[in-house]
Design a protein around this motif. Structure first.
Motif, PDB file in Angstrom:
ATOM      1  N   ALA A 245       0.830  -1.212   0.000  1.00 19.68           N
ATOM      2  CA  ALA A 245       0.000   0.000   0.000  1.00 19.68           C
ATOM      3  C   ALA A 245       0.860   1.255   0.000  1.00 19.68           C
ATOM      4  O   ALA A 245       1.964   1.288   0.559  1.00 19.68           O
ATOM      5  N   ASP A 246       0.345   2.298  -0.650  1.00 17.14           N
ATOM      6  CA  ASP A 246       0.959   3.630  -0.594  1.00 17.14           C
ATOM      7  C   ASP A 246       0.092   4.515   0.290  1.00 17.14           C
ATOM      8  O   ASP A 246      -1.135   4.516   0.184  1.00 17.14           O
ATOM      9  N   PHE A 247       0.751   5.285   1.162  1.00 21.46           N
ATOM     10  CA  PHE A 247       0.040   6.115   2.126  1.00 21.46           C
ATOM     11  C   PHE A 247       0.442   7.579   1.941  1.00 21.46           C
ATOM     12  O   PHE A 247       1.616   7.889   1.710  1.00 21.46           O
ATOM     13  N   SER A 248      -0.532   8.452   2.079  1.00 21.80           N
ATOM     14  CA  SER A 248      -0.276   9.885   1.905  1.00 21.80           C
ATOM     15  C   SER A 248       0.350  10.520   3.130  1.00 21.80           C
ATOM     16  O   SER A 248       0.797  11.667   3.079  1.00 21.80           O
ATOM     17  N   ALA A 251       1.448   5.980   8.649  1.00 18.86           N
ATOM     18  CA  ALA A 251       0.553   4.815   8.637  1.00 18.86           C
ATOM     19  C   ALA A 251       0.973   3.855   9.732  1.00 18.86           C
ATOM     20  O   ALA A 251       2.126   3.851  10.174  1.00 18.86           O
ATOM     21  N   ASN A 466       4.572   7.810   2.378  1.00 19.89           N
ATOM     22  CA  ASN A 466       5.228   6.559   2.791  1.00 19.89           C
ATOM     23  C   ASN A 466       6.448   6.783   3.688  1.00 19.89           C
ATOM     24  O   ASN A 466       7.229   5.859   3.911  1.00 19.89           O
ATOM     25  N   PHE A 469       6.173   4.792   8.962  1.00 22.02           N
ATOM     26  CA  PHE A 469       5.356   3.580   9.084  1.00 22.02           C
ATOM     27  C   PHE A 469       5.616   2.955  10.445  1.00 22.02           C
ATOM     28  O   PHE A 469       6.776   2.772  10.848  1.00 22.02           O
ATOM     29  N   VAL A 492      -2.295   8.992  12.254  1.00 20.61           N
ATOM     30  CA  VAL A 492      -2.469   7.733  11.517  1.00 20.61           C
ATOM     31  C   VAL A 492      -3.943   7.408  11.297  1.00 20.61           C
ATOM     32  O   VAL A 492      -4.265   6.323  10.797  1.00 20.61           O
ATOM     33  N   ARG A 495      -5.357   5.631   8.223  1.00 23.18           N
ATOM     34  CA  ARG A 495      -4.230   4.896   7.628  1.00 23.18           C
ATOM     35  C   ARG A 495      -3.726   3.842   8.616  1.00 23.18           C
ATOM     36  O   ARG A 495      -2.534   3.607   8.752  1.00 23.18           O
ATOM     37  N   SER A 496      -4.670   3.226   9.313  1.00 25.70           N
ATOM     38  CA  SER A 496      -4.332   2.204  10.299  1.00 25.70           C
ATOM     39  C   SER A 496      -4.965   0.879   9.889  1.00 25.70           C
ATOM     40  O   SER A 496      -6.172   0.815   9.647  1.00 25.70           O
ATOM     41  N   SER A 497      -4.142  -0.165   9.769  1.00 23.63           N
ATOM     42  CA  SER A 497      -4.611  -1.491   9.358  1.00 23.63           C
ATOM     43  C   SER A 497      -4.439  -2.476  10.506  1.00 23.63           C
ATOM     44  O   SER A 497      -3.605  -2.275  11.390  1.00 23.63           O
TER      45      SER A 497
END
Length: 694
Positions: A245-248, A251, A466, A469, A492, A495-497
């Motif tokens: 994944a790419d995050f702005s 994350a 990115n 992280f 975050v 953008r948190s998994s």
């Protein structure tokens, strides 16, 4: 011809004796050089369901099972003669017709009840009524749906009848991707979408989980020395999704112990240097031992290109800050020892005539508020959040206290000493002001143990998509008070998994350990860590919990347990014995010695203990993994540690002590893969009682 090596081969190789492994590796190198050489005594297996299985003689008793076609030559298994042949008789290797992934499939044989053969037998009725059969949990799935996830066709009809209990009995006989997809379906009611099928089956993600293509002698040596189960190179689809994944912005990935957060962090680091020739990555964690472990694993992951490894700096939070500080100033920081801090507190209180002010309270206020947030004046002290501190000091109280902190800071500065929080703050200030950052990516493992000062520094070391992280689990926070990441500019949210599939810990151990923690934990910024739905992919015996009459009784019982583990085939190197603190390690050493085993005490250095039992404190267990774990000395005053309870200055701080001690116990227990033994002298800790399954 492709020369392949399967995870079933490396796993079996690890179970052989040292001499047998050495002989097998020699044969493997010979096979790579010339698979057809006559000295290897290769014979086709005529009784196998797969016509492409052959046997290769290693010595008088050891046989390698290879799978040979016109396009490939695979090392599939190795064992003593009869066991090796039996393994091959029950398996076939093929590309799945729907997914294209290469699978090692256990041939499905179902013994049907022949009915009439036993028609004349008289069956006595059960004394108690029979329990109703558990309902099938996959009955609503279609044959196409099962084929889409890679299910071997001869398993489908049986799977449709499985109850939950039957699934756990049989899941380890299925290809891993099938077992995991079914587990996810049982937990969520959703079946994973099928993968796109690549043209080359060897490039399919599920193939790469179990079969490695080996092109050179060095690659074969690496594959034999570092089997998959020791460094987890493969990615589950849910892990791969986070890696790719790419995050702005910043994350975070969360998950319970054993769900592969560290693996995701390692692959994020590898991805950064593979995709960008100018990438400069900091891979960091809270302790030096964990950083050492990350370094070893990333070296294997990037073994194909050591130059890429050179663009990753791997260090603990403190070591990274010290290196940057030295680059900034030309000198290394000198940290204030605890006795210097204590002396500074007492001198400041005495000089100001605050005879009714408790030094312990002042020290807690300094560590948790003033020093942690790098407060430099009364104005900032008046406005700082006081999460974790029950004392809601008014403005006049803070005004009275501030001269004490000013005097402490001046006393340390006069001696050229800094606290660790001051070190992090100075590095943060330097690089926050710079447009060019020292790193393009900062990847943090065990992020739940970031403190205010550490997070502030990390936020200043890299910027952009990115760039930041974080991998962590709020349930494993053992050092830091909770605080707002948002207040430090690290957001975050969105953008948190969360990872839910547990590869390291058996279902029985995970379920017992999960009783120590709430199902849902929400951080200060409202980001929720939801532990519900976590699933383990394999079964094991339930943990054993023993209350002992005295220390001698505990020594005997733990020694018996250790001996039984070794007799069951677990090597001493695969056993860890942990206690709460150094004061209790003598009990661990005594139990290991009574079992007739050799033990080595864990330190902050990365060491190879050989075939010895690892002994250490619960803190040093962090990030480690063992087939069998013993957690000893879980006495009432050891867990939580009585000295920490006594040092608490208010109710909120006492609550925090109990919470982090509980987390620490959880960390120690979840280092176990297959077996967990917990013991203490009566009365045992309340935490132990909490582990009883509800």
């Amino acid at each position: 011809m492709n020369f392949l090596i399967a995870d079933s081969f490396t796993s079996a190789l690890a179970r052989l004796t040292g001499q047998e492994q050495k002989q097998t590796k020699t044969a493997a190198f010979d096979l790579q050089l010339n698979p057809a050489q006559p000295g290897l005594q290769m014979h086709r297996l005529t009784n196998s369901r797969d016509p492409n299985f052959w046997s290769v003689r290693v010595n008088q008793d050891i046989r390698i099972i290879v799978h040979k076609t016109e396009a490939s030559f695979m090392l599939a298994y190795v064992d003593h003669h009869d066991k090796a042949y039996s393994w091959a008789d029950r398996r076939r290797i093929e590309a799945h017709p729907r997914t294209g992934a290469i699978q090692i499939v256990e041939v499905h044989e179902r013994i049907e009840d022949t009915g009439p053969l036993f028609a004349n037998l008289t069956v006595e009725p059960d004394a108690a009524p029979a329990q109703p059969a558990s309902p099938p949990i996959f009955a609503d799935l279609s044959e196409d749906a099962l084929l889409d996830i890679g299910t071997p066709s001869d398993w489908i009809s049986d799977i449709l009848t499985w109850s939950e209990e039957r699934y756990f009995q049989m899941s380890d006989r299925l290809p891993a991707e099938v077992a995991e997809a079914l587990l996810e379906y049982a937990a969520t009611g959703r079946l994973r979408s099928p993968e796109l099928v690549p043209a080359n089956p060897l490039e399919h993600p599920d193939t790469l989980r179990r079969v490695q293509t080996v092109a050179t002698e060095d690659e074969l040596r690496m594959a034999l020395d570092f089997p998959w189960d020791k460094w987890s190179v493969f990615l589950h689809p849910s892990q791969r999704e986070v890696v790719d994944a790419d995050f702005s912005g910043p994350a975070r990935v969360t998950g319970t112990a054993g769900t592969g957060k560290t693996i995701v962090a390692l692959h994020r680091a590898a991805r950064a240097v593979r995709e960008d020739a100018d990438a400069r990555v900091l891979l960091t964690s809270f302790s030096r031992p964990l950083a050492n472990a990350l370094r070893a694993k990333l070296a294997i992951l990037l073994a194909d290109d050591p130059a890429k490894l050179g663009r990753v700096s791997i260090a603990s939070f403190e070591d990274a800050a010290s290196e940057l500080f030295q680059l900034m100033t030309g000198r290394r920081p000198t940290f204030a020892p605890d006795d210097a801090l204590q002396a500074a507190v007492e001198r400041a209180i005495a000089d100001l005539g605050y005879t009714d002010l408790a030094p312990r309270f002042v020290m807690a206020e300094w560590r948790q508020i003033v020093d942690a947030w790098n407060l430099v004046d009364l104005t900032s002290y008046a406005g700082v959040p006081r999460i974790g501190r029950r004392n809601r000091l008014g403005s006049k109280q803070r005004e009275a206290l501030w001269p004490v902190f000013e005097a402490m800071r001046a006393a340390l500065a006069a001696r050229g000493l800094v606290t660790r929080a001051q070190l992090f703050a100075s590095v943060e200030a330097e690089f926050k002001a710079r447009e060019e950052k020292p790193f393009t990516h900062v990847i943090v493992d065990e992020a739940q143990d970031l403190g205010v000062a550490e997070l502030g520094m990390i936020g200043a070391l890299a910027s952009g998509p990115n760039a930041l992280f974080f991998a962590g689990d709020l349930g494993q926070r053992i050092f830091q008070l909770p605080f707002s990441w948002l207040a430090l500019g690290v957001d975050v949210r969105g953008r948190s998994s969360s990872l839910r599939i547990n590869y390291r810990t058996s279902r029985q151990i995970r379920e017992a350990a999960d009783q120590l923690l709430p199902q849902k934990v929400r951080d200060v910024d409202g980001v929720e860590d939801d532990r519900t739905g976590a699933q383990s992919v394999f079964e094991g015996p339930p943990p054993t919990i023993i209350e002992c009459a005295d220390k001698a009784d505990e020594t005997r019982k733990v020694a018996d347990y250790l001996r039984s583990a070794v007799e069951a085939g677990i090597s001493p190197a695969e056993i860890g014995v942990f206690a709460r603190s150094n004061d209790y390690l003598s009990r661990s050493r005594a139990a290991v010695a009574a079992a007739g085993l050799e033990g080595r005490q864990l330190t902050e250095r990365a060491e190879d203990f050989g075939n010895c039992v690892s002994i250490g404190t619960m803190h040093l267990a962090k990030g480690l993994e063992f087939k069998a774990v013993v957690v000893m000395a879980c006495d009432d005053e050891a867990l939580p540690l009585q000295s920490r309870v006594d040092e608490a200055t208010d109710e909120d701080e006492l609550k925090e002590v109990f919470e982090t001690e509980r987390h620490l116990f959880y960390v120690a227990c979840t280092r176990a893969r297959d077996r967990l033994h917990i013991s203490g002298v009566q009365p045992v800790s309340d935490f132990v009682a909490d582990m009883a399954l509800k």
